[in-house]
Design a protein around this motif. Structure first.
Motif, PDB file in Angstrom:
ATOM      1  N   LEU A  32      11.695  13.374   0.892  1.00  0.00           N
ATOM      2  CA  LEU A  32      12.103  13.577  -0.500  1.00  0.00           C
ATOM      3  C   LEU A  32      11.022  14.341  -1.282  1.00  0.00           C
ATOM      4  O   LEU A  32      11.331  15.269  -2.036  1.00  0.00           O
ATOM      5  CB  LEU A  32      12.387  12.230  -1.157  1.00  0.00           C
ATOM      6  CG  LEU A  32      13.675  11.547  -0.703  1.00  0.00           C
ATOM      7  CD1 LEU A  32      13.646  10.054  -1.038  1.00  0.00           C
ATOM      8  CD2 LEU A  32      14.890  12.209  -1.348  1.00  0.00           C
ATOM      9  N   LEU A  33       9.782  13.947  -1.084  1.00  0.00           N
ATOM     10  CA  LEU A  33       8.692  14.646  -1.787  1.00  0.00           C
ATOM     11  C   LEU A  33       8.616  16.117  -1.386  1.00  0.00           C
ATOM     12  O   LEU A  33       8.406  16.989  -2.234  1.00  0.00           O
ATOM     13  CB  LEU A  33       7.368  13.946  -1.490  1.00  0.00           C
ATOM     14  CG  LEU A  33       7.152  12.595  -2.173  1.00  0.00           C
ATOM     15  CD1 LEU A  33       5.990  11.852  -1.518  1.00  0.00           C
ATOM     16  CD2 LEU A  33       6.918  12.767  -3.665  1.00  0.00           C
ATOM     17  N   PHE A  62       3.530   5.805  -3.083  1.00  0.00           N
ATOM     18  CA  PHE A  62       4.728   6.490  -3.560  1.00  0.00           C
ATOM     19  C   PHE A  62       4.803   6.511  -5.087  1.00  0.00           C
ATOM     20  O   PHE A  62       5.282   7.479  -5.677  1.00  0.00           O
ATOM     21  CB  PHE A  62       5.978   5.836  -2.977  1.00  0.00           C
ATOM     22  CG  PHE A  62       6.279   6.234  -1.557  1.00  0.00           C
ATOM     23  CD1 PHE A  62       5.642   7.295  -0.959  1.00  0.00           C
ATOM     24  CD2 PHE A  62       7.228   5.531  -0.826  1.00  0.00           C
ATOM     25  CE1 PHE A  62       5.921   7.675   0.348  1.00  0.00           C
ATOM     26  CE2 PHE A  62       7.527   5.895   0.480  1.00  0.00           C
ATOM     27  CZ  PHE A  62       6.866   6.972   1.067  1.00  0.00           C
ATOM     28  N   VAL A  63       4.377   5.436  -5.724  1.00  0.00           N
ATOM     29  CA  VAL A  63       4.349   5.416  -7.187  1.00  0.00           C
ATOM     30  C   VAL A  63       3.547   6.609  -7.702  1.00  0.00           C
ATOM     31  O   VAL A  63       3.970   7.329  -8.628  1.00  0.00           O
ATOM     32  CB  VAL A  63       3.759   4.093  -7.710  1.00  0.00           C
ATOM     33  CG1 VAL A  63       3.452   4.193  -9.207  1.00  0.00           C
ATOM     34  CG2 VAL A  63       4.715   2.933  -7.458  1.00  0.00           C
ATOM     35  N   GLN A  92       0.829  -1.209   0.000  1.00  0.00           N
ATOM     36  CA  GLN A  92       0.000   0.000   0.000  1.00  0.00           C
ATOM     37  C   GLN A  92       0.861   1.256   0.000  1.00  0.00           C
ATOM     38  O   GLN A  92       0.575   2.220  -0.723  1.00  0.00           O
ATOM     39  CB  GLN A  92      -0.930  -0.011   1.215  1.00  0.00           C
ATOM     40  CG  GLN A  92      -2.073  -0.994   1.111  1.00  0.00           C
ATOM     41  CD  GLN A  92      -2.884  -1.090   2.392  1.00  0.00           C
ATOM     42  OE1 GLN A  92      -2.506  -0.518   3.436  1.00  0.00           O
ATOM     43  NE2 GLN A  92      -3.981  -1.813   2.354  1.00  0.00           N
ATOM     44  N   LEU A  93       1.922   1.262   0.807  1.00  0.00           N
ATOM     45  CA  LEU A  93       2.806   2.418   0.836  1.00  0.00           C
ATOM     46  C   LEU A  93       3.543   2.558  -0.499  1.00  0.00           C
ATOM     47  O   LEU A  93       3.714   3.668  -1.013  1.00  0.00           O
ATOM     48  CB  LEU A  93       3.808   2.291   1.988  1.00  0.00           C
ATOM     49  CG  LEU A  93       4.769   3.468   2.176  1.00  0.00           C
ATOM     50  CD1 LEU A  93       4.009   4.768   2.409  1.00  0.00           C
ATOM     51  CD2 LEU A  93       5.743   3.206   3.317  1.00  0.00           C
ATOM     52  N   MET A 108      10.153   4.247   8.732  1.00  0.00           N
ATOM     53  CA  MET A 108      11.360   4.781   8.105  1.00  0.00           C
ATOM     54  C   MET A 108      11.124   5.080   6.626  1.00  0.00           C
ATOM     55  O   MET A 108      11.491   6.151   6.121  1.00  0.00           O
ATOM     56  CB  MET A 108      12.507   3.778   8.243  1.00  0.00           C
ATOM     57  CG  MET A 108      13.801   4.213   7.573  1.00  0.00           C
ATOM     58  SD  MET A 108      15.016   2.880   7.408  1.00  0.00           S
ATOM     59  CE  MET A 108      14.355   2.027   5.951  1.00  0.00           C
ATOM     60  N   MET A 109      10.505   4.126   5.918  1.00  0.00           N
ATOM     61  CA  MET A 109      10.282   4.314   4.493  1.00  0.00           C
ATOM     62  C   MET A 109       9.308   5.465   4.228  1.00  0.00           C
ATOM     63  O   MET A 109       9.496   6.238   3.284  1.00  0.00           O
ATOM     64  CB  MET A 109       9.780   3.020   3.869  1.00  0.00           C
ATOM     65  CG  MET A 109      10.810   1.895   3.857  1.00  0.00           C
ATOM     66  SD  MET A 109      12.340   2.309   2.964  1.00  0.00           S
ATOM     67  CE  MET A 109      11.745   2.338   1.263  1.00  0.00           C
TER      68      MET A 109
END
Length: 313
Positions: free
Chosen positions: A307-308, A191-192, A186-187, A299-300
């Protein structure tokens, strides 16, 4: 936002598998090489395991040297999980010192490894890059956990290892692995979608060391590393000047230091290029609780959000 999402996922996983738990007199003693892997083991193993990390949160795997206490920890283990791909160069010495004769499982097994390509990065000399990587990790990047897709292979390998050692709880481990994999997926899908909105001219960042190549592959972000694969080496004056010139010429606007790295060099580059230093990224080690990055999923999400924030117009 970060904490709320992670807490809701954690509660859903825990509630969904609660009914499958059964009393176990003695949980498995599972020792993992570093904190990220230990958290994955805990998420899959639940209350059936005691998950211990040899290299703990906020610790640098690149400079780690085993201690006598680590040998004692290994002696009590029912199972040892490592990353593999030459990430734990210290392991054979520790296993010999501890006299451990049990199973050692490489969580990275089955993942297509990324070859280091530092020689193609600005300011790096081909010969120096080859020597540097060969000394530290070998020719292939071991940081595969930085891909959420690859992390699902880690979870599969962990579950299979636990089931092999403790087959009586195979249904329990399988269900937890399924739920955890779904949360990771899901995460990844989020992010995609989020990184797809980043303009092409904003897709380059500079980090301390070469730990985010798999993340870059997943979401089409170019990571330039200041120190290559290790946090211990210093770049030459030529390499530093080359990187600064490249950033100026290509208008690279984002710099990231890591929780296990010194900020001095990045601060120097920021002064000379007027690039912005973003929030610290977590590469080889989790944060200490109660930080949002104290679990693998946390963390991810922290790294992705940081970054975004820096790359979005």
């Amino acid at each position: 936002m970060i904490n709320t999402w992670i807490k809701s996922v954690g509660f859903g996983v825990a509630f969904g598998i609660w009914a499958l738990g059964s009393a176990q007199a003695k949980p498995l003693e599972v020792v993992s090489s570093f904190s990220i892997l230990a958290d994955m083991v805990q998420q899959v193993g639940g209350d059936k395991v005691v998950s211990t990390a040899i290299i703990g949160p906020e610790s640098d795997a690149h400079s780690f040297e085993p201690r006598p206490s680590d040998a004692k920890t290994l002696q009590k283990a029912d199972l040892v999980l490592i990353n593999g791909a030459h990430f734990e160069a210290w392991l054979p010495r520790l296993v010999q010192s501890a006299g451990y004769q049990g199973k050692v499982v490489e969580a990275i097994e089955g993942i297509p490894l990324r070859a280091y390509e530092e020689e193609h990065e600005p300011g790096h000399d081909h010969h120096d890059a080859h020597d540097h990587h060969g000394h530290d990790h070998g020719e292939y990047d071991p940081h595969a956990w930085q891909s959420l897709a690859h992390a699902q292979v880690y979870v599969k390998n962990i579950a299979e290892a636990l089931i092999e050692v403790d087959p009586e709880n195979s249904v329990y481990y399988s269900q937890r692995a399924k739920d955890y994999t779904q949360a990771i997926q899901q995460l990844h899908q989020r992010f995609v979608e989020d990184f797809a909105r980043i303009p092409d001219q904003n897709r380059t960042v500079v980090t301390s060391h070469d730990a985010f190549g798999y993340f870059g592959q997943a979401y089409d972000i170019e990571f330039l590393s200041l120190l290559g694969a290790s946090n211990q080496a210093e770049p030459s004056a030529k390499e530093l000047a080359g990187l600064i010139d490249y950033m100026r010429d290509n208008h690279v606007k984002a710099l990231f230091m890591e929780n296990i790295s010194s900020p001095k060099l990045l601060e120097q580059i920021a002064r000379e290029t007027h690039a912005k230093i973003g929030k610290p990224l977590y590469s080889d080690a989790l944060a200490k609780a109660p930080h949002a990055a104290s679990t693998y999923l946390g963390m991810m999400q922290w790294n992705g959000e940081a970054l975004l924030e820096a790359l979005e117009p």
